[in-house]
Design an enzyme around this catalytic site. Structure first.
Site, PDB file in Angstrom:
ATOM      1  N   CYS A  51       0.848  -1.191   0.000  1.00 54.64           N
ATOM      2  CA  CYS A  51       0.000   0.000   0.000  1.00 54.64           C
ATOM      3  C   CYS A  51       0.891   1.251   0.000  1.00 54.64           C
ATOM      4  O   CYS A  51       1.839   1.341  -0.773  1.00 54.64           O
ATOM      5  CB  CYS A  51      -0.939  -0.069   1.206  1.00 54.64           C
ATOM      6  SG  CYS A  51      -2.168   1.232   1.344  1.00 54.64           S
ATOM      7  N   ALA A  52       0.615   2.224   0.868  1.00 54.93           N
ATOM      8  CA  ALA A  52       1.430   3.432   0.923  1.00 54.93           C
ATOM      9  C   ALA A  52       2.769   3.196   1.593  1.00 54.93           C
ATOM     10  O   ALA A  52       3.563   4.124   1.737  1.00 54.93           O
ATOM     11  CB  ALA A  52       0.680   4.552   1.630  1.00 54.93           C
TER      12      ALA A  52
END
Length: 383
Positions: A160-161
């Protein structure tokens, strides 16, 4: 609560002030695309699996790093729980400092070791390092440790981030990569030599892997199991978690900042009088994957916060050996605000059930709002 934590608790809220003050909301698209992506060619699949083969050990060592003050719940716990369930590698959770890790938007856990303790035990490093989203991308201790592990030839996986953390560690120069849909512009701006790859949930390039948003940690973990132990083992674990069919396909245009997304963020935030704390009982042996998915989803509605309760204040050990602290000591919870325990439900089914519950309680727009944050492709069988 710092601004980054607010952002990841509900991504749409970042636009609230600007939306209230401007009419640009009407220029947002009313709905994302829902066109199924084409199948991935076999040679691309084979290359991905080959690139993820264990670099050193026959039974690999996998380290999942977090920072103590805020690391994303699902990014941290899903790879751990799925990989431990597979029993094809030694998997440990780490923190940059002693003490528990506060996950966001929910849960608090006791990691197995600090990064310093890990280094003392394993001076040659891990085979794989999994990097979740964190409340800050530039934590000095986390960045230096990730760099050191990469120098020791660990394969670094930004979930993800977490790709932004990997980027700030200097590992995305000239590489193909992806990240959560909300962070693509920021990642490309900070790392202009990085080459963003659309329509893929997992991208691997020269010792560095990155994924799209939060729920991509499920197919990522299964792909890693396949690289370590073969396709049949991965399929068996996939069936066990309720994800019998998966690959790296992803429809990037399905996930974008839309008018309904923004309006739901505004409406649910504004209805402050209707916000509620929903309890889920924390028991010994709880499946940490199901617990993470359910509490994460319910805590992203902008109407509710999922909290755990137990009869005593001490940590409870999960199915796969991570200690989770209850948010509150209580013998029971008001039935109208009690979330059902995951029980024997498979993790992917537990998430679907949570989304159905959110729809029943707050409406389908809130369900879509949560699924968008989780970057969860709800309308296809291949996930």
């Amino acid at each position: 609560m710092n601004s980054r934590r607010v952002l990841w608790s509900a991504l749409g809220a970042i636009a609230l002030a600007a939306v209230i003050g401007g009419a640009w909301i009407y220029s947002l698209p009313t709905a994302p695309s829902a066109v199924a992506p084409p199948a991935i060619a076999q040679d691309e699949r084979d290359a991905m699996i080959a690139a993820l083969k264990p670099p050193r050990r026959q039974r690999p060592l996998i380290a999942i790093i977090g920072i103590n003050d805020a690391t994303e719940t699902t990014d941290y716990l899903l790879p751990y729980g799925i990989l431990r369930r597979a029993d094809v590698a030694d998997v440990v959770t780490l923190a940059t400092a002693p003490g528990p890790v506060t996950l966001f938007p929910t849960l608090k856990v006791e990691p197995h070791a600090t990064t310093a303790e890990f280094d003392a035990q394993h001076p040659d490093g891990a085979d794989y390092v999994i990097v979740p989203a964190m409340s800050r991308d530039d934590d000095p201790a986390a960045l230096q440790w990730i760099r050191n592990q990469a120098a020791k030839k660990a394969i670094v996986i930004g979930v993800c981030a977490g790709a932004k953390v990997v980027g700030d560690a200097g590992l995305l120069h000239g590489k193909r990569a992806t990240t959560h849909w909300y962070s693509i512009k920021e990642l490309r701006g900070k790392h202009p030599t990085m080459r963003y790859v659309e329509d893929r949930r997992l991208v691997v390039d020269d010792g560095v892997a990155t994924t799209t948003g939060i729920t991509a940690s499920m197919p990522m973990s299964l792909t890693l199991i396949e690289a370590i132990a073969g396709r049949e083992k991965a399929k068996a674990v996939g069936r066990d978690i309720g994800l019998p069919d998966w690959d790296a396909r992803h429809e990037s245009d399905e996930f974008r900042f839309t008018r309904p997304f923004a309006l739901t963020a505004i409406g649910n935030t504004a209805a402050f009088w209707a916000h509620e704390r929903l309890g889920i009982e924390l028991k010994e042996g709880v499946d940490e994957v199901s617990l993470a998915l359910v509490t994460d989803a319910w805590s992203r509605t902008y109407r509710s916060q999922a909290v755990t309760f137990a009869h005593a204040a001490g940590a409870q050990q999960s199915r796969n050996g991570i200690r989770i602290y209850p948010d509150q000591v209580a013998t029971n919870w008001p039935v109208e605000r009690l979330l059902p325990a995951a029980g024997d439900r498979k993790p992917a089914e537990a998430l679907d059930n949570a989304l159905e519950g959110i729809a029943a309680r707050y409406g389908t727009q809130t369900t879509d709002f949560v699924a968008m944050q989780l970057e969860y492709p709800r309308h296809r069988t291949t996930q």
